[in-house]
Design a protein around this motif. Structure first.
Motif, mmCIF file in Angstrom:
data_model
loop_
_atom_site.group_PDB
_atom_site.id
_atom_site.type_symbol
_atom_site.label_atom_id
_atom_site.label_comp_id
_atom_site.label_asym_id
_atom_site.label_seq_id
_atom_site.Cartn_x
_atom_site.Cartn_y
_atom_site.Cartn_z
ATOM 1 N N MET A 55 0.845 -1.213 0.000
ATOM 2 C CA MET A 55 0.000 0.000 0.000
ATOM 3 C C MET A 55 0.875 1.256 0.000
ATOM 4 S SD MET A 55 -3.103 -0.706 -0.067
ATOM 5 C CE MET A 55 -4.483 -1.550 0.557
ATOM 6 N N THR A 56 1.915 1.239 0.805
ATOM 7 C CA THR A 56 2.827 2.382 0.867
ATOM 8 C C THR A 56 3.502 2.604 -0.479
ATOM 9 O OG1 THR A 56 3.222 1.943 3.215
ATOM 10 C CG2 THR A 56 4.810 3.351 2.093
ATOM 11 N N ILE A 57 3.922 1.516 -1.106
ATOM 12 C CA ILE A 57 4.548 1.600 -2.433
ATOM 13 C C ILE A 57 3.572 2.211 -3.430
ATOM 14 C CG2 ILE A 57 5.386 0.231 -4.390
ATOM 15 C CD1 ILE A 57 6.502 -1.773 -2.252
ATOM 16 N N THR A 135 -2.603 2.716 6.522
ATOM 17 C CA THR A 135 -1.739 2.916 5.365
ATOM 18 C C THR A 135 -2.528 2.644 4.090
ATOM 19 O OG1 THR A 135 0.247 2.319 6.587
ATOM 20 C CG2 THR A 135 0.355 2.123 4.204
ATOM 21 N N GLY A 136 -2.417 3.549 3.158
ATOM 22 C CA GLY A 136 -3.118 3.406 1.893
ATOM 23 C C GLY A 136 -4.455 4.104 1.851
ATOM 24 N N ARG A 137 -4.991 4.466 3.008
ATOM 25 C CA ARG A 137 -6.308 5.097 3.045
ATOM 26 C C ARG A 137 -6.268 6.523 3.574
ATOM 27 N NH1 ARG A 137 -10.348 2.359 6.450
ATOM 28 N NH2 ARG A 137 -11.673 3.851 5.405
ATOM 29 N N MET A 138 -5.267 6.863 4.351
ATOM 30 C CA MET A 138 -5.260 8.131 5.063
ATOM 31 C C MET A 138 -4.194 9.071 4.525
ATOM 32 S SD MET A 138 -4.743 8.700 9.165
ATOM 33 C CE MET A 138 -6.353 8.125 9.672
ATOM 34 N N ASP A 139 -4.551 10.362 4.458
ATOM 35 C CA ASP A 139 -3.597 11.412 4.131
ATOM 36 C C ASP A 139 -2.917 11.788 5.453
ATOM 37 O OD1 ASP A 139 -2.210 13.722 3.598
ATOM 38 O OD2 ASP A 139 -3.852 14.703 2.526
#
Length: 155
Positions: A55-57, A135-139
């Motif tokens: 997700m981070t990638i 991770t992947g969903r939040m700013d």
């Protein structure tokens, strides 16, 4: 189906359909994941990178594409900017729906209460917990500002 499996399946489909933009983008994503797998194995994690790392990638790749598109637009290269935006959209297909402002604030409040955070010294702990869970969903820049205001008001 995991994100990794979905990407590989879509990569094969893009090959069959001769979708050049999608194919090159998914190859780029796949390569980035494989690089992270190699790094994970060097850390004695034989199974490779985990879902949250993927997700981070994906977030990083989408952000890079957006920044490149903006740079190309400013340079007057609208054709390249359009290509970068198309790639960013393809990458975003694999990310979960982003959280809105209200959801970010709710999650931040929950973490602050859960950890019993009382001042700015606890900000790192709170942000670490949020990154682990969302991770992947939040700013995280918005989340950081929200946590900072909550902790400043709590002190």
């Amino acid at each position: 189906m995991s994100i990794r499996e979905r990407i590989l399946s879509d990569l094969k489909t893009a090959m069959k359909e001769k979708d050049a933009v999608r194919l090159s983008t998914l190859r780029l994503v796949s390569t980035a994941i494989k690089d992270r797998d190699i790094a994970a194995r060097a850390e004695d994690r034989c199974q490779g990178c985990e879902e949250h790392e993927i997700m981070t990638i994906l977030q990083k790749l989408a952000k890079q594409r957006d920044e490149s598109a903006e740079t190309f637009e400013n340079a007057g290269r609208l054709d390249l900017a359009e290509k970068e935006r198309a790639e960013a959209e393809i990458v975003r297909e694999y990310l979960p729906k982003p959280m809105d402002e209200g959801e970010i604030e709710e999650a931040a409040r929950g973490v602050v209460e859960e950890l019993g955070a009382t001042g700015l010294k606890d900000m790192g702990k709170c942000m670490g917990t949020l990154k682990e869970r969302y991770t992947g969903r939040m700013d995280f820049s918005r989340a950081g500002a929200t946590i900072k205001s909550l902790l400043t008001n709590a002190a």
